[in-house]
Each structure stands twice: as structure tokens, then as C-alpha cells.
Write an enzyme that holds these catalytic residues in place. Structure first.
Site, PDB file in Angstrom:
ATOM      1  N   TYR A 172     -51.888 -30.653  40.242  1.00 22.15           N
ATOM      2  CA  TYR A 172     -52.726 -31.828  40.490  1.00 22.15           C
ATOM      3  C   TYR A 172     -54.170 -31.396  40.742  1.00 22.15           C
ATOM      4  CZ  TYR A 172     -51.109 -36.693  40.984  1.00 22.15           C
ATOM      5  OH  TYR A 172     -50.760 -37.998  40.760  1.00 22.15           O
ATOM      6  N   LYS A 227     -33.215 -41.987  53.705  1.00 20.90           N
ATOM      7  CA  LYS A 227     -32.035 -41.163  53.477  1.00 20.90           C
ATOM      8  C   LYS A 227     -32.108 -39.948  54.382  1.00 20.90           C
ATOM      9  CE  LYS A 227     -31.067 -42.261  48.613  1.00 20.90           C
ATOM     10  NZ  LYS A 227     -30.899 -41.689  47.258  1.00 20.90           N
ATOM     11  N   GLY A 231     -38.392 -43.319  52.033  1.00 16.75           N
ATOM     12  CA  GLY A 231     -38.891 -43.860  50.788  1.00 16.75           C
ATOM     13  C   GLY A 231     -39.526 -45.225  50.967  1.00 16.75           C
ATOM     14  N   ASN A 232     -39.847 -45.868  49.851  1.00 13.87           N
ATOM     15  CA  ASN A 232     -40.502 -47.162  49.896  1.00 13.87           C
ATOM     16  C   ASN A 232     -39.598 -48.266  50.425  1.00 13.87           C
ATOM     17  OD1 ASN A 232     -43.248 -46.789  48.636  1.00 13.87           O
ATOM     18  ND2 ASN A 232     -41.983 -45.908  47.030  1.00 13.87           N
ATOM     19  N   ASP A 261     -42.972 -37.269  48.286  1.00 14.76           N
ATOM     20  CA  ASP A 261     -41.677 -37.499  47.658  1.00 14.76           C
ATOM     21  C   ASP A 261     -41.609 -36.861  46.282  1.00 14.76           C
ATOM     22  OD1 ASP A 261     -43.605 -39.321  46.742  1.00 14.76           O
ATOM     23  OD2 ASP A 261     -42.108 -40.872  46.304  1.00 14.76           O
ATOM     24  N   THR A 302     -37.910 -47.539  43.967  1.00 10.21           N
ATOM     25  CA  THR A 302     -38.796 -48.697  44.042  1.00 10.21           C
ATOM     26  C   THR A 302     -39.926 -48.561  43.027  1.00 10.21           C
ATOM     27  OG1 THR A 302     -38.295 -48.948  46.386  1.00 10.21           O
ATOM     28  CG2 THR A 302     -40.259 -50.056  45.570  1.00 10.21           C
ATOM     29  N   GLY A 327     -47.938 -37.279  46.031  1.00  5.73           N
ATOM     30  CA  GLY A 327     -47.004 -37.826  47.004  1.00  5.73           C
ATOM     31  C   GLY A 327     -45.965 -36.810  47.433  1.00  5.73           C
TER      32      GLY A 327
END
Length: 270
Positions: free
Chosen positions: A100, A13, A8-9, A109, A136, A107
Site C-alpha cells: 500500500y 468472532k 468486523g463490520n 482486517d 459486509t 484495514g
């Protein structure tokens, strides 16, 4: 065992996925501002992750973090990292189409978070979802569940769109950095949240959390009005509990949804 890694940002994990599809306990390592990241990950993986295990990951961090993860996998004697991106569609125990305009732009994530949330949609596989990842950045993504799910007895849906906003910590930091007299408030102090704050730190923390809650409320009601349904609201991410406490609508907290989405891909799509 397969090692699943969510980069992640701010943090990494990971969890091990057994051959029977069971997820072991998730672990976390902060990477923002951390030196010798590869060595720290190697210390935690070597001996704790099955040697020569496949590694399946997704990433939204910078190239240096990606390189550190790859170096740690090599030094831990794991297989080369397989980086997964968003897809046009996924078809497995659940089915999800990517709405999309350019599916590849979504993204990784967000895509895997939605996959994980859809896999948690039982027992009502026909109920639409609004999925909030409060990290974040705060992302709020809308999934329209198709009626076809009832016949197929699995969740069948389409991601119809979503929003991205600064997360709780970014909002707090922006006030501290861009104003002359406001402190860097601590979101971890629950006593700083109040319906009618009577001090500056409480005013900041409550304002930020209520701004986040208001965004969730707006997107949820927009979705409900447009599709004439009441979607299930799912929260995940480091600020899920703090945000949930400020919401005026029912919500479920489901942690590690990105890792659960990666588990789906690792089991049924690779």
C-alpha cells in the site's frame, strides 16, 4: 491460552489459541443493532476463556463496539485488549510485504486476512494468491508470491493491491431501500438463485451474487494477465459459499482467515 478477537463490520468472532499454537472452535456474536453488547460478550467469555488470558484483536467497527469489547475483557478478568493494526511487513513462518502507498491505511482486517491466507498456501509456497473476504463489504486482495519462497521453503510474497466493494447484504439492502417496488430479498434462500430468473426475488439475488462473482473474475484475470500467473483463489467470510457457487473458476474456501492471521501475530510478532 490467548483470546483472538476479530471485530468486523457486523459481527465479532473469537477463538482461543493454545500455548501449542492450536486454534479451538471459533465463536461469533452479532453486534450491529445489539444492545448491552459488553454484557452479552461477558456472559460468553466468563468461565469459557482462561482467566487472565492475553487478548489480541483487530477492529473495523465503530468506537462503541471497541469499548464494549474492552469492557467485556475487563469484566471477564482477562488482560487488556491489545489492538493490532496493519504493518509494513510481517516476517515469521511466512513473509508478507505491504505494498500500500501508505501501509498504515490498509484495514487491519484485510492485512490479517492476507496473513491467514498466506499461512494456508502450503504445499505450493510459490503460488500467488487472490484473497476474497465476502462479508459486509467484499474485499479482493492480490498477493504476488516471490520465487524466493522455494529456496526458503516458506511463503514469501507482497500485497500489491486490492479493491473494496459493497458486500452481498449491502447490495440487497440498497435495492430494497432505494427503489419503490423491489422487495428485501433473502440471500439465505438457495432456490432464489437461477441462471435465468423468472421472478423478482430470484432476479435480485442472482443479480447481486453474479455481480460479486463478476468482480472476483475481473480482478483474478487482471492479476493473472499482469503477472503472467494463475493465482490461487481463496474465499472467506459469511457469503463465501454462496459466492463460490456462482464462480466459473476453481476456488478454495478457508474460514476464519482473520483469526488465523491474528494467531500468526500473537505467536511470532508480539
Amino acid at each position: 491460552m490467548t483470546l483472538l478477537v476479530d471485530v468486523g463490520n457486523s459481527a465479532i468472532k473469537w477463538v482461543q489459541l493454545s500455548a501449542k499454537g492450536r486454534l479451538l472452535s471459533a465463536q461469533v456474536q452479532l453486534h450491529r443493532g445489539v444492545d448491552n453488547l459488553a454484557a452479552q460478550l461477558t456472559d460468553r467469555w466468563r468461565g469459557n476463556v482462561t482467566r487472565d488470558a492475553p487478548v489480541v484483536a483487530c477492529n473495523v467497527a465503530e468506537a462503541e463496539v471497541v469499548a464494549a469489547v474492552e469492557d467485556a475483557a475487563r469484566m471477564s478478568q482477562l488482560q487488556a485488549v491489545r489492538w493490532l493494526r496493519s504493518q509494513r511487513s510481517f516476517d515469521g513462518p511466512i513473509a508478507l510485504a505491504n505494498g500500500y502507498r501508505n501501509p498504515a491505511q490498509l484495514g487491519a482486517d484485510r492485512w490479517h486476512c492476507m496473513l491467514g491466507a498466506c499461512s494456508e498456501s502450503n504445499p505450493d509456497v510459490t503460488r500467488s494468491l487472490v484473497v476474497v473476504n465476502a462479508g459486509t463489504a467484499t474485499t479482493i486482495d492480490c498477493v504476488d508470491a516471490g520465487a524466493e519462497g522455494a529456496r526458503q521453503k516458506r511463503f514469501v510474497g507482497k500485497f500489491v493491491g486490492g479493491v473494496i466493494a459493497p458486500g452481498v447484504r449491502l447490495m440487497l439492502e440498497s435495492l430494497a431501500l432505494r427503489t419503490a417496488g423491489l422487495p428485501n430479498a433473502d440471500i439465505g434462500l438457495s432456490e432464489h438463485v437461477a441462471d435465468f430468473p423468472d421472478n423478482t426475488e430470484a432476479a435480485i439475488v442472482t443479480g447481486v451474487l453474479d455481480a460479486q462473482a463478476g468482480l472476483v473474475y475481473q480482478i483474478w484475470h487482471r492479476f493473472a494477465k499482469h503477472f503472467k500467473v494463475e493465482p490461487r483463489l481463496i474465499l472467506t467470510g459469511g457469503y463465501a459459499e454462496a459466492l463460490c457457487a456462482r464462480l466459473s473458476m476453481p476456488a478454495d474456501i478457508e474460514h476464519n482467515l482473520v483469526l488465523r492471521g491474528l494467531a500468526l501475530r500473537a505467536q511470532f510478532d508480539l
